[in-house]
Design a protein around this motif. Structure first.
Motif, PDB file in Angstrom:
ATOM      1  N   VAL A  46      -4.067  28.104  67.952  1.00 23.09           N
ATOM      2  CA  VAL A  46      -4.713  26.956  67.299  1.00 23.09           C
ATOM      3  C   VAL A  46      -4.160  25.660  67.871  1.00 23.09           C
ATOM      4  CG1 VAL A  46      -4.951  25.721  65.111  1.00 23.09           C
ATOM      5  CG2 VAL A  46      -5.324  28.191  65.198  1.00 23.09           C
ATOM      6  N   PHE A  47      -2.831  25.546  67.962  1.00 26.44           N
ATOM      7  CA  PHE A  47      -2.218  24.326  68.487  1.00 26.44           C
ATOM      8  C   PHE A  47      -2.607  24.102  69.945  1.00 26.44           C
ATOM      9  CE2 PHE A  47       0.253  24.393  64.687  1.00 26.44           C
ATOM     10  CZ  PHE A  47       0.604  23.074  64.486  1.00 26.44           C
ATOM     11  N   ALA A  48      -2.600  25.163  70.751  1.00 27.81           N
ATOM     12  CA  ALA A  48      -2.920  25.035  72.174  1.00 27.81           C
ATOM     13  C   ALA A  48      -4.370  24.630  72.401  1.00 27.81           C
ATOM     14  CB  ALA A  48      -2.627  26.348  72.893  1.00 27.81           C
ATOM     15  N   ALA A  49      -5.251  25.059  71.505  1.00 26.88           N
ATOM     16  CA  ALA A  49      -6.678  24.766  71.660  1.00 26.88           C
ATOM     17  C   ALA A  49      -7.036  23.352  71.236  1.00 26.88           C
ATOM     18  CB  ALA A  49      -7.501  25.778  70.857  1.00 26.88           C
ATOM     19  N   GLN A  50      -6.191  22.723  70.426  1.00 33.52           N
ATOM     20  CA  GLN A  50      -6.473  21.375  69.932  1.00 33.52           C
ATOM     21  C   GLN A  50      -5.959  20.346  70.939  1.00 33.52           C
ATOM     22  OE1 GLN A  50      -4.575  21.484  66.093  1.00 33.52           O
ATOM     23  NE2 GLN A  50      -6.383  22.320  65.106  1.00 33.52           N
ATOM     24  N   LEU A  73      -5.573  26.997  79.027  1.00 31.92           N
ATOM     25  CA  LEU A  73      -5.324  27.401  77.642  1.00 31.92           C
ATOM     26  C   LEU A  73      -4.190  28.420  77.576  1.00 31.92           C
ATOM     27  CD1 LEU A  73      -6.056  27.371  74.631  1.00 31.92           C
ATOM     28  CD2 LEU A  73      -7.760  29.142  75.133  1.00 31.92           C
ATOM     29  N   ARG A  74      -4.184  29.346  78.503  1.00 30.29           N
ATOM     30  CA  ARG A  74      -3.127  30.374  78.522  1.00 30.29           C
ATOM     31  C   ARG A  74      -1.743  29.744  78.675  1.00 30.29           C
ATOM     32  NH1 ARG A  74      -3.361  35.872  82.064  1.00 30.29           N
ATOM     33  NH2 ARG A  74      -1.379  36.709  81.362  1.00 30.29           N
ATOM     34  N   ASP A  75      -1.626  28.750  79.564  1.00 28.52           N
ATOM     35  CA  ASP A  75      -0.343  28.056  79.767  1.00 28.52           C
ATOM     36  C   ASP A  75       0.080  27.310  78.506  1.00 28.52           C
ATOM     37  OD1 ASP A  75      -0.177  28.712  82.602  1.00 28.52           O
ATOM     38  OD2 ASP A  75      -1.717  27.168  82.911  1.00 28.52           O
ATOM     39  N   ARG A  76      -0.869  26.584  77.914  1.00 28.47           N
ATOM     40  CA  ARG A  76      -0.554  25.821  76.701  1.00 28.47           C
ATOM     41  C   ARG A  76      -0.198  26.758  75.546  1.00 28.47           C
ATOM     42  NH1 ARG A  76      -5.397  23.577  78.189  1.00 28.47           N
ATOM     43  NH2 ARG A  76      -6.351  24.179  76.211  1.00 28.47           N
ATOM     44  N   HIS A  77      -0.913  27.885  75.465  1.00 23.83           N
ATOM     45  CA  HIS A  77      -0.643  28.868  74.416  1.00 23.83           C
ATOM     46  C   HIS A  77       0.757  29.458  74.580  1.00 23.83           C
ATOM     47  CE1 HIS A  77      -1.137  33.007  72.584  1.00 23.83           C
ATOM     48  NE2 HIS A  77      -1.280  32.181  71.563  1.00 23.83           N
ATOM     49  N   ARG A  78       1.134  29.819  75.797  1.00 28.87           N
ATOM     50  CA  ARG A  78       2.462  30.380  76.046  1.00 28.87           C
ATOM     51  C   ARG A  78       3.556  29.383  75.647  1.00 28.87           C
ATOM     52  NH1 ARG A  78       2.688  31.134  81.649  1.00 28.87           N
ATOM     53  NH2 ARG A  78       1.091  32.697  81.323  1.00 28.87           N
ATOM     54  N   HIS A  79       3.336  28.108  75.978  1.00 27.94           N
ATOM     55  CA  HIS A  79       4.308  27.064  75.659  1.00 27.94           C
ATOM     56  C   HIS A  79       4.428  26.882  74.140  1.00 27.94           C
ATOM     57  CE1 HIS A  79       5.799  22.721  76.371  1.00 27.94           C
ATOM     58  NE2 HIS A  79       6.777  23.553  76.649  1.00 27.94           N
ATOM     59  N   ALA A  80       3.301  26.807  73.439  1.00 32.45           N
ATOM     60  CA  ALA A  80       3.309  26.649  71.978  1.00 32.45           C
ATOM     61  C   ALA A  80       3.918  27.874  71.312  1.00 32.45           C
ATOM     62  CB  ALA A  80       1.880  26.416  71.463  1.00 32.45           C
ATOM     63  N   ARG A  81       3.629  29.056  71.846  1.00 34.17           N
ATOM     64  CA  ARG A  81       4.168  30.294  71.280  1.00 34.17           C
ATOM     65  C   ARG A  81       5.686  30.337  71.402  1.00 34.17           C
ATOM     66  NH1 ARG A  81       1.434  34.019  74.319  1.00 34.17           N
ATOM     67  NH2 ARG A  81       3.312  34.810  75.255  1.00 34.17           N
ATOM     68  N   ALA A  82       6.214  29.843  72.529  1.00 33.07           N
ATOM     69  CA  ALA A  82       7.672  29.809  72.708  1.00 33.07           C
ATOM     70  C   ALA A  82       8.322  28.929  71.640  1.00 33.07           C
ATOM     71  CB  ALA A  82       8.023  29.309  74.105  1.00 33.07           C
ATOM     72  N   PHE A  83       7.732  27.763  71.362  1.00 31.60           N
ATOM     73  CA  PHE A  83       8.281  26.879  70.331  1.00 31.60           C
ATOM     74  C   PHE A  83       8.228  27.536  68.960  1.00 31.60           C
ATOM     75  CE2 PHE A  83       8.049  23.545  73.447  1.00 31.60           C
ATOM     76  CZ  PHE A  83       9.124  22.740  73.113  1.00 31.60           C
ATOM     77  N   ALA A  84       7.110  28.185  68.639  1.00 35.66           N
ATOM     78  CA  ALA A  84       6.980  28.833  67.327  1.00 35.66           C
ATOM     79  C   ALA A  84       7.978  29.977  67.187  1.00 35.66           C
ATOM     80  CB  ALA A  84       5.549  29.343  67.143  1.00 35.66           C
TER      81      ALA A  84
END
Length: 145
Positions: A46-50, A73-84
């Motif tokens: 959700v965060f990566a898509a916004q 999107l995959r790169d942004r998702h991986r980055h957001a997932r690491a923070f979470a």
């Protein structure tokens, strides 16, 4: 990141609210690992898509610099997932100590010897790991302050 981007990010409000943080805290402490992992994956998506969010824009700017290309999107998702995931790990480390983690402690004998001799010492961190993990040592080494 430009100075105006940093200023915009600093002024932006946290998108979460108290009940969401309480839910995440409950998940970190009580939910099975598979459920926590699934929710981390979804929340990060959700965060990566916004793309309009200041935090997503800051993340994309960072990824652009380190990847040398426009992050997908995959790169942004991986980055957001690491923070979470780091958030969940910190909560678990601070509440349960090292329980449930694979951790290797080096130099523990030196710390134990200094404690038994009534001497003090200073633990230095170089951010190779987690300061919360280092803090969790107080449960593994009784008497450590």
């Amino acid at each position: 990141m430009s100075a105006s981007s940093v200023a915009q990010w600093a002024r932006s409000r946290e998108s979460g609210c108290r009940w969401q943080f309480r839910l995440l805290l409950w998940l970190a402490l009580h939910a099975p690992a598979w459920l926590g992992g699934t929710l981390v994956w979804l929340i990060a998506l959700v965060f990566a898509a916004q793309r309009g969010r200041p935090t997503t824009q800051a993340s994309a700017a960072y990824l652009r610099r380190v990847l040398g290309r426009e992050p997908g999107l995959r790169d942004r998702h991986r980055h957001a997932r690491a923070f979470a995931q780091v958030y969940l790990d910190r909560v678990r480390l601070l509440t349960r100590g090292l329980e449930g983690f694979e951790a290797e402690v080096r130099g523990q004998q030196l710390i134990e010897r200094a404690l038994s001799e009534g001497r003090g010492g200073v633990l230095l961190g170089a951010h190779f790991g987690s300061f919360e993990a280092m803090r969790a040592l107080d449960r593994a080494l009784p008497g450590l302050r």
